[in-house]
Design a protein around this motif. Structure first.
Motif, short mmCIF file in Angstrom:
data_model
loop_
_atom_site.label_atom_id
_atom_site.label_comp_id
_atom_site.label_asym_id
_atom_site.label_seq_id
_atom_site.Cartn_x
_atom_site.Cartn_y
_atom_site.Cartn_z
N SER A 98 0.80 -1.23 0.00
CA SER A 98 0.00 0.00 0.00
C SER A 98 0.84 1.27 0.00
N ILE A 99 2.03 1.25 0.62
CA ILE A 99 2.82 2.48 0.72
C ILE A 99 3.32 2.96 -0.64
N ILE A 100 3.36 2.06 -1.62
CA ILE A 100 3.85 2.45 -2.95
C ILE A 100 2.80 3.18 -3.78
N LEU A 101 1.56 3.26 -3.29
CA LEU A 101 0.46 3.82 -4.08
C LEU A 101 0.47 5.34 -4.03
N ASP A 102 -0.05 5.94 -5.10
CA ASP A 102 -0.19 7.39 -5.15
C ASP A 102 -1.55 7.82 -4.62
N ASP A 103 -1.80 9.11 -4.71
CA ASP A 103 -3.08 9.64 -4.26
C ASP A 103 -4.22 9.10 -5.13
N ASN A 104 -5.42 9.03 -4.55
CA ASN A 104 -6.62 8.53 -5.23
C ASN A 104 -6.54 7.04 -5.55
N PHE A 105 -5.65 6.35 -4.85
CA PHE A 105 -5.62 4.90 -4.90
C PHE A 105 -6.11 4.38 -3.54
N LEU A 106 -6.80 3.28 -3.59
CA LEU A 106 -7.30 2.66 -2.36
C LEU A 106 -6.79 1.23 -2.31
N TYR A 107 -6.14 0.91 -1.21
CA TYR A 107 -5.60 -0.44 -1.05
C TYR A 107 -6.54 -1.28 -0.18
N ILE A 108 -6.84 -2.50 -0.64
CA ILE A 108 -7.63 -3.45 0.13
C ILE A 108 -6.80 -4.72 0.28
N SER A 109 -6.57 -5.11 1.50
CA SER A 109 -5.74 -6.28 1.75
C SER A 109 -6.50 -7.57 1.48
N LYS A 110 -5.79 -8.68 1.63
CA LYS A 110 -6.47 -9.97 1.60
C LYS A 110 -7.48 -10.02 2.75
N LEU A 111 -8.62 -10.64 2.46
CA LEU A 111 -9.57 -10.91 3.54
C LEU A 111 -9.07 -12.19 4.23
N ASP A 112 -8.44 -12.00 5.40
CA ASP A 112 -7.86 -13.15 6.08
C ASP A 112 -8.12 -13.05 7.57
N LEU A 113 -7.40 -13.81 8.36
CA LEU A 113 -7.56 -13.81 9.82
C LEU A 113 -6.48 -12.94 10.44
N ASN A 114 -6.85 -12.23 11.50
CA ASN A 114 -5.90 -11.34 12.15
C ASN A 114 -4.82 -12.15 12.86
N VAL A 115 -3.58 -11.69 12.70
CA VAL A 115 -2.42 -12.37 13.30
C VAL A 115 -1.76 -11.41 14.28
N GLU A 116 -1.54 -11.87 15.49
CA GLU A 116 -0.81 -11.12 16.51
C GLU A 116 0.33 -11.98 17.02
N ASN A 117 1.53 -11.40 17.02
CA ASN A 117 2.71 -12.12 17.50
C ASN A 117 2.89 -13.45 16.76
N ASP A 118 2.67 -13.39 15.45
CA ASP A 118 2.86 -14.55 14.56
C ASP A 118 1.89 -15.69 14.84
N GLU A 119 0.81 -15.42 15.53
CA GLU A 119 -0.22 -16.43 15.77
C GLU A 119 -1.59 -15.87 15.44
N ILE A 120 -2.46 -16.75 14.94
CA ILE A 120 -3.82 -16.32 14.60
C ILE A 120 -4.54 -15.92 15.88
N GLU A 121 -5.06 -14.68 15.89
CA GLU A 121 -5.73 -14.17 17.09
C GLU A 121 -7.10 -14.84 17.25
N LEU A 122 -7.41 -15.25 18.47
CA LEU A 122 -8.68 -15.87 18.79
C LEU A 122 -9.45 -14.99 19.77
N VAL A 123 -10.75 -14.83 19.51
CA VAL A 123 -11.64 -14.12 20.41
C VAL A 123 -12.77 -15.07 20.78
N ASP A 124 -12.87 -15.38 22.05
CA ASP A 124 -13.84 -16.39 22.52
C ASP A 124 -13.65 -17.71 21.78
N GLY A 125 -12.39 -18.04 21.51
CA GLY A 125 -12.08 -19.30 20.87
C GLY A 125 -12.24 -19.32 19.37
N LYS A 126 -12.59 -18.19 18.78
CA LYS A 126 -12.80 -18.14 17.33
C LYS A 126 -11.85 -17.13 16.70
N PRO A 127 -11.38 -17.41 15.48
CA PRO A 127 -10.50 -16.46 14.79
C PRO A 127 -11.27 -15.21 14.38
#
Length: 534
Positions: A157-186
């Motif tokens: 995303s940092i390489i983009l110019d103005d009037n560009f919108l970056y959308i990441s992969k729709l994936d699971l949140n990772v914290e400290n190199d592990e998939i984050e779980l909330v109430d046992g669910k990603p």
């Protein structure tokens, strides 16, 4: 003698019963097929409606998030809390930094759909981050800010110019190199970012929001007719972003789920459709419906919403929404099967009761069969051969390698005739039109009606376009001359698409490409003809 007569009567009864049973069973099957098609068509329509609804909701949510991000960028710059100097993005002072943090906290508390808002400088270092946890927003202490320069969403995303919108992969949140779980669910996450610039055009970094994507994905379970189908959301590689089986979702993030893709369970090739329309395919036991959400469609909708040309760059590629109905597990189909099972018993009883009566009609059977055969191969209204008969003739000529041209003929403005004067006048227009088309053909040519106001003509032994031109011009003039029917003023034309047998070996292709050529006429000018060129 009595025994011989008894045996003969028994044989007649058995024969009559069999005839009666077979006839009634045939009628039952016809009704069953007709009603089954109606049920499948109804299921198809509601699934299409739901797919459209969800795709619109999906698009609208992404557009709304994008609007939030660009508004957030504008308001952030209006605080004048940041400046760019010596290739570094810095805060002007502590008070401005606190004001910006308080604004972000207030924003997060009002929105409740974001997990994080971050300002990241050009080197990937977080300058400010606000987290949303358990209904409360709070800024992260400076010593807890992180270097994100190695994260894919930063360097994409940092390489983009103005009037560009970056959308990441729709994936699971990772914290400290592990998939984050909330109430046992990603936690499904979608990161949307935009670079921002100072008054001198210096890129100061990017503003990035983490959107909690779970609600967006699970909205599909709340669709009006979700009980009809299994709706699933797939990424470009066929991995499940949402599935009825949560255990196979986001398989690309788990080593033991790398093979959990759509093609493992289904033969439906959803990826062959790259348009933004609902696509469908029916197999023996399943009905599939799908739609694709592409970067292009998102860019167009976001640009329309913002009034500024905005280009979306997405790591997702295309996202597919697929609905599957297992027909024989559907409640309506099951009810239909149960009802017709009882209908079968009724057929047996009726066949026993009318066995002898049925036998009395055997003398007329040949005439009835001839009538049925004619009805099955001819259109009742115009008396012209029907679709099956036309296709049979085309197939025969293709097998004999007879050079021919296929004319796909469709009346222009015919619906206006029905709407204005009623279907009785419309039927008379069809009858008159079919006669005139037939008069325009040569003696060895062939004309048939395939349904509605659509006709197909076969021009035999055509080796040049002059014959085609002459026939098409005559047909157009003849239809244009239909001005008055039963005292009613008629205004119709005709569009004609032409395909040549030398270009095709298959009946369906030959007719379909003529149909496509006809639609090109309707798009351009109507009341004309086009010869398809392969």
């Amino acid at each position: 003698m009595r025994r011989i007569l008894s045996i003969k009567e028994g044989k007649v009864f058995v024969r009559s019963f069999l005839y009666g049973f077979l006839f009634l069973f045939f009628v039952l099957v016809i009704f069953l097929i007709s009603e089954y098609k109606g049920v499948v068509s109804r299921i198809h329509q509601v699934i299409q409606s739901d797919i459209y609804t969800y795709s619109f909701d999906f698009d609208d949510e992404i557009v709304s998030i994008s609007s939030d991000l660009f508004l957030l960028e504008e308001l952030t710059l209006n605080y004048y809390a940041l400046y760019f100097e010596d290739d570094k993005t810095l805060f002007t002072d502590e008070n401005s930094k606190m004001d910006l943090k308080e604004f972000y906290v207030s924003w997060m508390n009002n929105k409740t759909i974001y997990d994080q808002i971050r300002i990241i400088d050009n080197d990937g270092m977080e300058l400010l981050r606000v987290n949303y946890n358990e209904g409360v927003s709070s800024p992260v202490e400076e010593d807890s800010l992180q270097d994100k320069s190695s994260r894919y969403y930063f360097y994409n995303s940092i390489i983009l110019d103005d009037n560009f919108l970056y959308i990441s992969k729709l994936d699971l949140n990772v914290e400290n190199d592990e998939i984050e779980l909330v109430d046992g669910k990603p936690k499904p996450m979608l990161r949307i970012a935009s670079t921002f610039f100072d008054e001198n055009g210096n890129k100061m970094g990017l503003i990035l929001v983490n959107y909690l994507a779970s609600n967006l994905l699970h909205t599909v379970d709340e669709l009006e007719h979700s009980s009809y189908a299994d709706f699933e959301v797939l990424n470009k590689d066929g991995y499940y972003l949402h599935s009825n089986n949560e255990g196979i979702e986001f398989g690309f993030m788990y080593d033991d789920l790398n093979d959990e893709v759509f093609s493992k369970y289904h033969d439906y090739k959803y990826y062959e459709y790259d348009n933004n329309y609902v696509n469908s395919d029916r197999e023996l036991k399943e009905l599939y419906t799908s739609i694709v959400i592409s970067e292009e469609s998102l860019s167009q909708k976001i640009s329309q919403q913002l009034g500024v040309q905005t280009e979306v760059v997405s790591d997702n590629g295309d996202i597919y929404i697929v609905g599957e109905v297992v027909l024989f597990e559907n409640s309506e189909v099951k009810d239909l099967i149960v009802r017709y099972s009882f209908g079968f018993l009724v057929v047996v009883v009726l066949a026993l009761g009318i066995g002898k009566i049925f036998d009395e009609y055997m003398a007329n059977r040949k005439q009835i069969i001839r009538t049925l055969e004619f009805s099955s191969s001819h259109d009742i209204l115009t008396g012209l051969p029907n679709r099956k008969s036309i296709f049979d003739k085309i197939e025969y000529r293709l097998s004999r390698k007879i050079q021919m041209a296929i004319l796909f003929i469709d009346f222009d403005r015919f619906k206006n005739v029905n709407d204005t004067h009623g279907h009785e006048i419309g039927d008379k227009v069809l009858i008159e039109g079919s006669k005139r088309i037939k008069d325009c053909l040569r003696n060895d040519d062939f004309i048939g009606r395939i349904g509605g106001d659509e006709f197909v003509a076969i021009l035999n032994d055509v080796d040049n376009n002059k014959v085609i031109d002459d026939v098409c011009i005559r047909i157009i003039k003849a239809i244009n001359d239909i001005n008055l029917i039963d005292g009613k003023k008629i205004d119709i034309g005709v569009s004609i698409g032409v395909s040549l047998s030398k270009d095709f070996k298959d009946v369906e292709d030959l007719v379909n490409y003529a149909d496509m050529a006809m639609y090109e006429v309707k798009k351009k000018s109507k009341n004309n003809y086009i010869i398809f060129k392969k």
